[in-house]
Scaffold this motif. Structure first.
Motif, PDB file in Angstrom:
ATOM      1  N   SER A 264       3.148  -5.661  -6.685  1.00 50.21           N
ATOM      2  CA  SER A 264       1.557  -5.527  -5.424  1.00 50.21           C
ATOM      3  C   SER A 264       0.916  -6.970  -5.628  1.00 50.21           C
ATOM      4  O   SER A 264       0.843  -7.603  -6.177  1.00 50.21           O
ATOM      5  CB  SER A 264       1.019  -4.371  -6.498  1.00 50.21           C
ATOM      6  N   GLN A 265       0.128  -7.107  -4.104  1.00 50.95           N
ATOM      7  CA  GLN A 265      -0.664  -7.911  -3.911  1.00 50.95           C
ATOM      8  C   GLN A 265      -2.660  -7.817  -3.679  1.00 50.95           C
ATOM      9  O   GLN A 265      -3.005  -8.085  -3.428  1.00 50.95           O
ATOM     10  CB  GLN A 265      -0.434  -8.462  -2.221  1.00 50.95           C
ATOM     11  N   THR A 266      -2.376  -5.816  -4.427  1.00 56.79           N
ATOM     12  CA  THR A 266      -3.783  -5.696  -4.480  1.00 56.79           C
ATOM     13  C   THR A 266      -4.055  -5.524  -6.487  1.00 56.79           C
ATOM     14  O   THR A 266      -3.680  -5.034  -6.669  1.00 56.79           O
ATOM     15  CB  THR A 266      -3.906  -3.723  -4.107  1.00 56.79           C
ATOM     16  N   PRO A 267      -5.288  -5.495  -6.394  1.00 58.95           N
ATOM     17  CA  PRO A 267      -5.691  -4.926  -8.178  1.00 58.95           C
ATOM     18  C   PRO A 267      -5.384  -3.448  -8.033  1.00 58.95           C
ATOM     19  O   PRO A 267      -5.006  -2.396  -7.576  1.00 58.95           O
ATOM     20  CB  PRO A 267      -7.485  -5.010  -7.970  1.00 58.95           C
ATOM     21  N   ALA A 268      -5.075  -3.590  -9.383  1.00 60.97           N
ATOM     22  CA  ALA A 268      -4.214  -2.184 -10.474  1.00 60.97           C
ATOM     23  C   ALA A 268      -5.209  -0.897  -9.693  1.00 60.97           C
ATOM     24  O   ALA A 268      -4.240   0.316  -9.539  1.00 60.97           O
ATOM     25  CB  ALA A 268      -4.827  -2.353 -11.801  1.00 60.97           C
ATOM     26  N   LYS A 269      -6.325  -1.238  -9.875  1.00 58.43           N
ATOM     27  CA  LYS A 269      -7.422   0.389  -8.514  1.00 58.43           C
ATOM     28  C   LYS A 269      -7.748  -0.205  -7.976  1.00 58.43           C
ATOM     29  O   LYS A 269      -8.438   0.123  -6.922  1.00 58.43           O
ATOM     30  CB  LYS A 269      -8.345   0.315 -10.197  1.00 58.43           C
ATOM     31  N   SER A 270      -6.687   0.330  -6.838  1.00 57.32           N
ATOM     32  CA  SER A 270      -6.972  -0.118  -4.707  1.00 57.32           C
ATOM     33  C   SER A 270      -7.441   1.343  -4.608  1.00 57.32           C
ATOM     34  O   SER A 270      -7.249   2.651  -4.954  1.00 57.32           O
ATOM     35  CB  SER A 270      -5.562  -0.537  -4.969  1.00 57.32           C
TER      36      SER A 270
ATOM     37  N   PRO B 253      -7.888   4.193  -1.754  1.00 56.11           N
ATOM     38  CA  PRO B 253      -6.670   5.222  -0.701  1.00 56.11           C
ATOM     39  C   PRO B 253      -6.067   3.983   0.350  1.00 56.11           C
ATOM     40  O   PRO B 253      -5.076   4.145   0.311  1.00 56.11           O
ATOM     41  CB  PRO B 253      -7.381   6.663  -0.045  1.00 56.11           C
ATOM     42  N   PHE B 254      -7.114   3.560   1.396  1.00 59.10           N
ATOM     43  CA  PHE B 254      -7.159   2.598   2.019  1.00 59.10           C
ATOM     44  C   PHE B 254      -5.857   1.869   1.756  1.00 59.10           C
ATOM     45  O   PHE B 254      -4.661   1.296   2.114  1.00 59.10           O
ATOM     46  CB  PHE B 254      -7.761   2.020   2.911  1.00 59.10           C
ATOM     47  N   MET B 255      -6.199   0.757   0.761  1.00 55.50           N
ATOM     48  CA  MET B 255      -5.153   0.154  -0.098  1.00 55.50           C
ATOM     49  C   MET B 255      -4.011   0.711  -0.655  1.00 55.50           C
ATOM     50  O   MET B 255      -2.872  -0.021  -0.091  1.00 55.50           O
ATOM     51  CB  MET B 255      -5.602  -0.703  -0.807  1.00 55.50           C
ATOM     52  N   ARG B 256      -3.558   1.759  -0.918  1.00 57.55           N
ATOM     53  CA  ARG B 256      -2.707   2.610  -1.327  1.00 57.55           C
ATOM     54  C   ARG B 256      -1.551   2.528  -0.036  1.00 57.55           C
ATOM     55  O   ARG B 256      -0.070   2.363   0.089  1.00 57.55           O
ATOM     56  CB  ARG B 256      -2.971   3.146  -2.596  1.00 57.55           C
ATOM     57  N   GLN B 257      -1.955   3.527   0.701  1.00 61.60           N
ATOM     58  CA  GLN B 257      -1.771   3.253   2.333  1.00 61.60           C
ATOM     59  C   GLN B 257      -0.742   1.741   2.608  1.00 61.60           C
ATOM     60  O   GLN B 257       0.595   1.738   3.390  1.00 61.60           O
ATOM     61  CB  GLN B 257      -2.342   3.560   3.430  1.00 61.60           C
ATOM     62  N   TRP B 258      -1.639   0.921   2.535  1.00 63.07           N
ATOM     63  CA  TRP B 258      -0.930  -0.740   3.424  1.00 63.07           C
ATOM     64  C   TRP B 258      -0.407  -1.020   2.315  1.00 63.07           C
ATOM     65  O   TRP B 258       1.020  -1.035   2.315  1.00 63.07           O
ATOM     66  CB  TRP B 258      -2.428  -1.443   3.055  1.00 63.07           C
ATOM     67  N   GLU B 259      -0.566  -0.339   0.759  1.00 64.85           N
ATOM     68  CA  GLU B 259       0.784  -1.305   0.182  1.00 64.85           C
ATOM     69  C   GLU B 259       2.351  -0.422   0.360  1.00 64.85           C
ATOM     70  O   GLU B 259       3.180  -0.922   0.523  1.00 64.85           O
ATOM     71  CB  GLU B 259       0.437  -0.796  -1.309  1.00 64.85           C
TER      72      GLU B 259
END
Length: 230
Positions: free
Chosen positions: A2-8, A10-16
């Motif tokens: 993952s390129q995002t923090p562990a506690k991302s 909802p928007f960033m989880r959508q991107w992921e």
């Protein structure tokens, strides 16, 4: 990874999720009037397109690199990325944000690669060298002495196919996938020793002659140092 923090968010989880479906592309993520690019993709796009690199969640322990492009100028930036060999995926908003309940639905609607584009704005960059924009596919025998090469220009429908033999190969002819070649008597070749034989010379000549903008390569050749250095 993952390129995002562990506690991302909802928007960033959508991107992921979108990124995980197309990990080998640069993901352009629509947000209102902009396409946003995050993570390692942002570093590449900002460098290649000369955009300002900033960060999302700047004050967090793991800020996320990001850059953005207005939707009305995205075409020229995509053209730049394609001309430099990158694959690009486009994630669009699938509903009007004004009427969305919660997070706006987004989906990847298109994946662009140098050898599969049709638009004139993109073709002018990737296919300028030969007048064609060829997508090439390679195959090889176990000895790495005979190679199959197929090329297609999806913008014109032109198709070429044939075989190349490492010592006395044949040239490609339009729509003749069964071109005959002389059986090679060379000893078995492994990825470790193939690079010392010069067996890629004819293949290199053909690739230079047709100058494909994208090449699909089998794993065996990708692992051969001689092929990568030719």
């Amino acid at each position: 990874m993952s390129q995002t923090p562990a506690k991302s968010t909802p928007f960033m989880r959508q991107w992921e999720r979108a990124k995980s479906q197309h990990p080998d592309t640069l993901l352009l993520f629509r947000m209102g009037d902009f396409y946003e690019i995050f993570g390692e993709d942002a570093k590449v796009v900002s460098r290649e397109c000369e955009l300002t690199l900033t960060a999302r969640h700047k004050d967090s322990p793991n800020p996320i690199p990001m850059c953005g492009v207005p939707y009305h100028s995205i075409e020229r930036h995509i053209a730049t990325l394609l001309s430099r060999g990158y694959r690009v995926s486009i994630c669009e908003q699938m509903e009007d944000p004004k009427y969305a309940r919660g997070l706006v639905k987004r989906e990847v609607v298109r994946v662009l690669s140098p050898g599969t584009v049709l638009e004139d704005a993109f073709l002018s960059g990737v296919g300028a060298a030969t007048g064609n924009n060829f997508l090439a596919a390679l195959s090889c025998d176990a000895k790495m002495t005979r190679f199959g090469l197929a090329l297609v220009d999806v913008s014109t429908g032109e198709f070429l196919a044939g075989e190349i033999e490492s010592v006395a190969g044949t040239e490609l002819n339009p729509c003749e996938p069964d071109t005959e070649v002389t059986q090679s008597g060379a000893a078995d070749v492994t990825p470790e020793n193939a690079e010392s034989s010069g067996r890629f010379a004819k293949l290199r000549e053909e690739l230079l002659r047709f100058a494909p903008s994208e090449i699909l390569v089998p794993q065996r050749l990708r692992e051969c140092a001689g092929f990568l250095q030719m």
